[in-house]
Design an enzyme around this catalytic site. Structure first.
Site, PDB file in Angstrom:
ATOM      1  CB  SER A 125       2.648 -49.069  64.955  1.00 13.71           C
ATOM      2  OG  SER A 125       2.370 -50.042  63.975  1.00 13.71           O
ATOM      3  CE  LYS A 128       3.324 -47.997  60.555  1.00 14.57           C
ATOM      4  NZ  LYS A 128       2.978 -49.080  61.482  1.00 14.57           N
ATOM      5  CB  SER A 187      -0.667 -47.338  62.407  1.00 12.96           C
ATOM      6  OG  SER A 187       0.565 -47.809  62.894  1.00 12.96           O
TER       7      SER A 187
END
Length: 348
Positions: A125, A128, A187
């Site tokens: 993640s 992101k 997230s």
């Protein structure tokens, strides 16, 4: 909306409260879309050549190639590729236990500490951060209050993948601003796919913008296959190049604000009349002031089985700013402890 941290409360109590709230939010999201059972969509992007990746489960191998010994000439200001000096240290694996790490001076590009920093990793993640940067660069302020309606077709695969989500429901009209915060703080893969579709019409088209941005930043060992960091063998970067993505994001005011936010409440909707309280996955694990003289002001966590625990953070000490990337560790909080150790022991 930023909230002052109560440093008098015990850290353990804060973490427990956050976990309870996150579980509650996840349960609410699951109830709202419990009927989702669509099969996984096949990836329609053309594959690229396979690469060898060094992950948390791999043999401990040092860097094969060296970072530049001095700043490269004629690079755009703000996108300088990190370089080593006589001060560049090898991270102590007894304390920075991840398989891959790098600590850079964000103002100069100097590498202060590293281990496996130029080997390819799965970013999970941390991806992101790039999604946020590309989204913000393709939006203007007048669009932040626009709304996007979440669909069954988008949310179903995320439920099946057990992807982390902000908690948006089917048919919920979510503002672009709320999706930006939902992307980073909890997230949220639901926020990621919503932003992709709003901006580019599909996630596949948005990912093309992400790879184009990687080229613009001079990243040669980075390639994205999705916007959220779900595992794909052809979705990778390196710790050094992840630090460059973080640097570019922190140079953008709205990205910096979002990456620095501790908690945020989304706008009221029919599905969530009081909004959704979103908590930073990083600041739920730290105050940011644990290391004397250093303030960790922003960051993004990541985890998949293949990537291990990951954490990219941004810190300030005196007049200097620093970026640390930790990737490939399987102890839940070890990336946090490694972060504290690195900032305490490798900063000038």
């Amino acid at each position: 909306m930023k909230v002052n941290r109560n440093r008098k409360k015990k850290r353990f109590a804060l973490q427990c409260a956050v976990v309870i709230l996150c579980i509650g939010a996840a349960a609410g999201a699951a109830i709202g879309i419990s009927r989702l059972a669509a099969p996984k969509e096949k990836n329609t992007l053309a594959p690229i050549a396979e690469v060898t990746l060094i992950t948390a489960a791999s043999e401990d191998i040092p860097d094969e190639t060296s970072a530049p010994d001095e700043p490269a000439e004629n690079e755009p200001e703000g996108f300088r590729k990190p370089y080593k000096t006589e001060r560049t240290a090898e991270m102590n694996k007894n304390f920075v236990t991840a398989n891959n790490s790098v600590l850079i001076d964000a103002d100069t590009g100097e590498i202060l500490g590293r281990h496996g920093s130029m080997r390819k990793i799965y970013p999970a993640s941390m991806t992101k951060v790039m999604t946020l940067l590309v989204a913000v660069e393709n939006l203007d302020s007048s669009q932040l209050n626009d709304t996007y309606t979440m669909t069954y077709e988008q949310l179903a695969p995320l439920v099946q993948e057990n992807a982390s989500r902000a908690g948006f429901d089917v048919d919920e009209e979510v503002t672009v601003k709320d999706m930006l915060y939902g992307l980073i703080l909890p997230s949220g893969a639901d926020a990621a796919v919503g932003l992709c579709t709003y901006i580019s019409g599909s996630e596949e088209e948005f990912v093309k913008l992400m790879n184009r941005k990687a080229e613009e930043l001079g990243l040669t060992e980075t390639h994205f296959m999705n916007s959220s960091g779900l595992h794909d063998r052809n979705h990778y970067t390196t710790c050094i190049e992840m630090s460059m993505i973080m640097k570019a994001a922190m140079d953008e005011p709205l990205c910096r604000e979002i990456l620095s936010t501790y908690t945020y409440t989304t706008s009221p909707t029919e599905q969530h009349p009081d909004g959704i309280v979103l908590y930073s996955s990083m600041f739920s694990r730290m105050y940011g002031t644990e290391v004397e003289g250093v303030t960790i002001t922003a960051g993004k966590t990541g985890y998949t089985d293949e990537a291990g625990q990951c954490l990219v953070s941004y810190a300030e000490k005196g007049e200097h700013r620093y970026i640390l990337v930790i990737a490939g560790d399987y102890e839940r909080y070890q990336a946090v402890y490694s972060t504290f150790y690195a900032y305490e022991n490798y900063l000038p």
